[in-house]
Design a protein around this motif. Structure first.
Motif: not given
Ligand SMILES: Cc1cc2nc3c(=O)[nH]c(=O)nc-3n(C[C@H](O)[C@H](O)[C@H](O)COP(=O)(O)OP(=O)(O)OC[C@H]3O[C@@H](n4cnc5c(N)ncnc54)[C@H](O)[C@@H]3O)c2cc1C
Length: 507
Positions: A110, A126, A128, A130, A138-139, A192, A195-196, A200, A351
């Motif tokens: 991504s 990562l 992102y 966060l 994790d997502p 963010e 979006q992650f 994911g 993505d």
């Protein structure tokens, strides 16, 4: 894996039936099989299917260049908590094996960066931004983090407890059913993180604004450590087995019978329903005491002539769910190009428009005697448009399941994106064959359904099962169930309607 053709007019019991079941997906076939099991006379039951095969959204294909491997263009797995499908598989002697979606080696790609699932817990950076409290999750863990703000006890809830709880939960003074799931996640997580999660999880629709109470049911089910399973001979083996059993017991299954008109007893005046089917031989009228529509929302709305279903109250009931499109592309290869990367099964998530990439044929319990390997691309909106556009370039008039050119625009782009996601030095070898399916097309309108924001699914399900007062018309299927997106949802609604029709305790 061809569907059987049992369209044998000599088995017809005449054109007046006790129960006409429309749709030979797993829901319609299960309803027929259960009615027979409850002692309904086989000659009084018939199933009518628009297409030339059974199974509907279960569609297991053997791709050219492979043997013994099911390319699952429709549903591909179920959960260990799905009791109806599990017991049906046992009943019909269908072998079950593990299904892997992900493990610590699974790849994410991504924002131009690649990492493995295990890197998240190892605190690797990562792409992102966060918040500190969102880091190293994790997502799915991020979703659970948000959901626990609404339901701190969710990890200890059984799905049954949860059904009771979703009727009473509130957030910020609003009932949970009035929240959209995306809004609920956004209430507790950063942009963010959203979006992650969307990247994911692999499905944009799962984290869209559907009914938060029903979305949370799915989260609860996965949190309860349900494991994923599949059928060794392909998921379509289940509807195939049901269809064979129905025909064996003496009922009739008509292929290429598309319902185009349905008139109720109020219109026919003789206490019966009149169904008219479009068939290759022309229109065919059938009369039945009761009708079970085992169809998704779009298929019901496509029935041109049915005053009862077009009535605004009923149309509004049907519109309480939203069809969610999905598309799949399978490419077959001789060699598993992913093995040198340390991958044996599961998926990569990205993505890029291909969104999810699954590998089949190197699982530890690969079906005995199978040859060849499969890679599957799996996408929903908005990326489905990207692939539909490339298919249109190659085959402008194509719809439904399409075999594509291994060197054509879809296959070339699939190979390019797989190369980017996996960081392949060499272009992927040319595939042996390529297949494509877009479930947004008629008669499905989508691959699965979600309850809309603001509706009480547990009440509506009962109304939709018999939507027109005074008319022996019933609706079953995944679309209006508590297990949307699953075979189990179709089976549950069929079980409920059969229970009502036969006045038996639920199975
Ligand atoms: C891409 C994809 C992935 C999925 N993943 C999973 C998964 O991993 N696990 C899982 O459990 N579930 C999954 N599902 C969902 C699962 O496949 C469905 O819930 C289930 O198969 C629905 O069964 P049904 O009987 O309700 O409807 P359908 O399967 O849609 O059956 C409806 C039938 O009616 C027929 N029909 C339509 N119109 C007419 C008409 N006018 N007259 C006569 N016949 C008509 C159709 O041809 C079809 O055969 C997935 C679905 C898709 C598409």
């Amino acid at each position: 894996m061809p569907a059987m053709n049992s369209n044998d007019p000599s088995r017809s019991t005449g054109d007046t039936l006790d129960t006409a079941i429309v749709g030979a997906g797993v829901g319609g076939l299960y309803a027929a099989w259960r009615l027979l099991g409850c002692g309904q006379p086989p000659g009084g039951i018939a199933v009518f299917e628009a297409s030339a095969r059974v199974g509907g959204r279960l569609f297991s294909v053997t791709m050219p260049g492979t043997t013994g491997l099911a390319a699952e263009f429709g549903g591909m797995r179920f959960l260990s908590s799905h009791t109806l499908i599990t017991s049906l598989a046992a009943k019909f002697g269908l072998k079950i094996r593990e299904f892997t979606t992900g493990n610590s080696e699974s790849i994410f790609y991504s924002r131009g960066k690649q990492w493995r699932a295990g890197d998240i817990a190892k605190k690797q950076p990562l792409p992102y931004s966060l918040r500190p409290d969102e880091l190293y999750l994790d997502p799915f863990e991020l979703i659970v983090k948000a959901v626990q703000r609404v339901m701190p006890s969710m990890k200890h809830l059984s799905p049954d407890d949860w059904v009771k709880m979703k009727e009473s939960l509130t957030l910020d003074g609003f009932p949970l059913i009035d929240w959209g799931f995306r809004n609920l996640l956004g209430r507790f997580l950063s942009d963010e993180a959203l979006q992650f999660i969307e990247m994911g999880i692999g499905y944009s629709a799962v984290v869209s604004n559907w009914n938060a109470a029903d979305a949370l049911s799915l989260v609860v089910e996965y949190t309860n450590s349900a494991t994923e399973k599949t059928l060794v001979d392909g998921m379509q083996a289940l509807p195939n087995a049901l269809a064979a059993a129905i025909v064996r017991e003496g009922s009739t299954l008509y292929h290429q019978h598309r319902l185009v008109s349905l008139r109720g007893p109020a219109q026919t005046g003789d206490g019966l329903h009149e169904l008219v089917f479009a068939t290759p031989e022309g229109p065919r009228a059938v009369r039945a005491r009761r009708v079970v529509l085992a169809l998704p929302r779009r298929a019901i709305e496509l029935i041109g002539d049915c005053a009862a279903l077009k009535e605004p109250r009923v149309a509004a009931l049907l519109a309480t769910v939203t069809p969610r499109p999905l598309g799949k592309v399978f490419v077959a290869h001789e060699q598993p190009w992913w093995r040198p990367l340390g991958l044996t099964s599961g998926r990569a998530t990205t993505d890029l428009p291909i969104r999810q990439i699954y590998y089949f044929g190197t699982e530890p319990d690969r079906p005995a005697g199978a040859t060849g390997h499969l890679t599957m691309g799996y996408f929903d909106h908005p990326q489905l448009d990207y692939w539909a556009g490339l298919r249109r370039l190659e085959q402008p008039a194509a719809s439904g399941f399409t075999v594509l050119d291994p060197d054509g625009p879809v296959a070339t782009e699939v190979r390019r994106q797989i190369g980017v996601v996996h960081g392949l030095d060499q272009p992927m070898p040319a595939p042996l064959s390529v297949g494509f399916m877009n479930w947004e097309e008629d008669p499905y309108g989508g691959a699965w359904h979600t309850w809309n924001q603001g509706v009480k699914s547990w009440e509506l399900m009962k109304t939709i099962a018999a939507p027109v007062p005074g008319m022996a018309l019933h609706i079953v299927g995944e679309a209006w169930s508590t297990n949307q997106g699953w075979v189990e949802g179709a089976l549950e609604t069929a079980e409920a309607v059969v229970g009502t029709l036969t006045r038996i305790p639920a199975n």
